[in-house]
Design a protein around this motif. Sequence first.
Motif, PDB file in Angstrom:
ATOM      1  N   CYS A  15      15.025 -43.232  -3.792  1.00  0.00           N
ATOM      2  CA  CYS A  15      15.049 -43.652  -5.201  1.00  0.00           C
ATOM      3  C   CYS A  15      16.464 -43.937  -5.702  1.00  0.00           C
ATOM      4  O   CYS A  15      16.650 -44.299  -6.859  1.00  0.00           O
ATOM      5  N   CYS A  56      20.122 -40.564  -2.860  1.00  0.00           N
ATOM      6  CA  CYS A  56      18.797 -40.486  -2.245  1.00  0.00           C
ATOM      7  C   CYS A  56      18.455 -41.845  -1.628  1.00  0.00           C
ATOM      8  O   CYS A  56      18.532 -42.860  -2.308  1.00  0.00           O
ATOM      9  N   CYS A  69      17.245 -34.869  -2.570  1.00  0.00           N
ATOM     10  CA  CYS A  69      16.796 -35.419  -3.848  1.00  0.00           C
ATOM     11  C   CYS A  69      15.723 -34.502  -4.442  1.00  0.00           C
ATOM     12  O   CYS A  69      14.737 -34.192  -3.779  1.00  0.00           O
ATOM     13  N   ASP A  73      13.619 -35.191  -6.714  1.00  0.00           N
ATOM     14  CA  ASP A  73      12.370 -35.920  -6.988  1.00  0.00           C
ATOM     15  C   ASP A  73      11.574 -36.214  -5.721  1.00  0.00           C
ATOM     16  O   ASP A  73      10.372 -36.066  -5.679  1.00  0.00           O
ATOM     17  N   CYS A  74      12.303 -36.660  -4.688  1.00  0.00           N
ATOM     18  CA  CYS A  74      11.612 -37.140  -3.487  1.00  0.00           C
ATOM     19  C   CYS A  74      11.597 -36.108  -2.365  1.00  0.00           C
ATOM     20  O   CYS A  74      10.878 -36.288  -1.381  1.00  0.00           O
TER      21      CYS A  74
END
Length: 113
Positions: free
Chosen positions: A76, A73, A88, A90-91
Amino acid sequence: MHETSIVQALLEQVESQARAHKASSVQKVTLRLGELAGVEAELLVTAFDVYREQTVAKGAALEIVRVPALYRCPRCSREVHRGDFLQCPDCAVGARLIAGDEIVLERLEMEVD
Ligand SMILES: [Zn+2]
């Protein structure tokens, strides 16, 4: 054949490094080969066996280190593996390829007089 030109370029690199180190022979050539490089390792070895004959590497073995594709990513730095959705979790941004498309001369074992 794609592999032929790769091996010729590799051997040129090997010869110039051998010259720079005043080596009389090369025992072993280690090559990093990414899984996305689009090259067959077996064909590389076959081509190497043919083209090494006229070079300082004529007695050398070719070792190929296979490098798996790895994505990361950009935000991050979390690793995202091939086969996963290349984003990703999370992002929610697209992962970037950071390894796996390389063809790199990694190491030479040389004999120096
Ligand atoms: Zn992320």
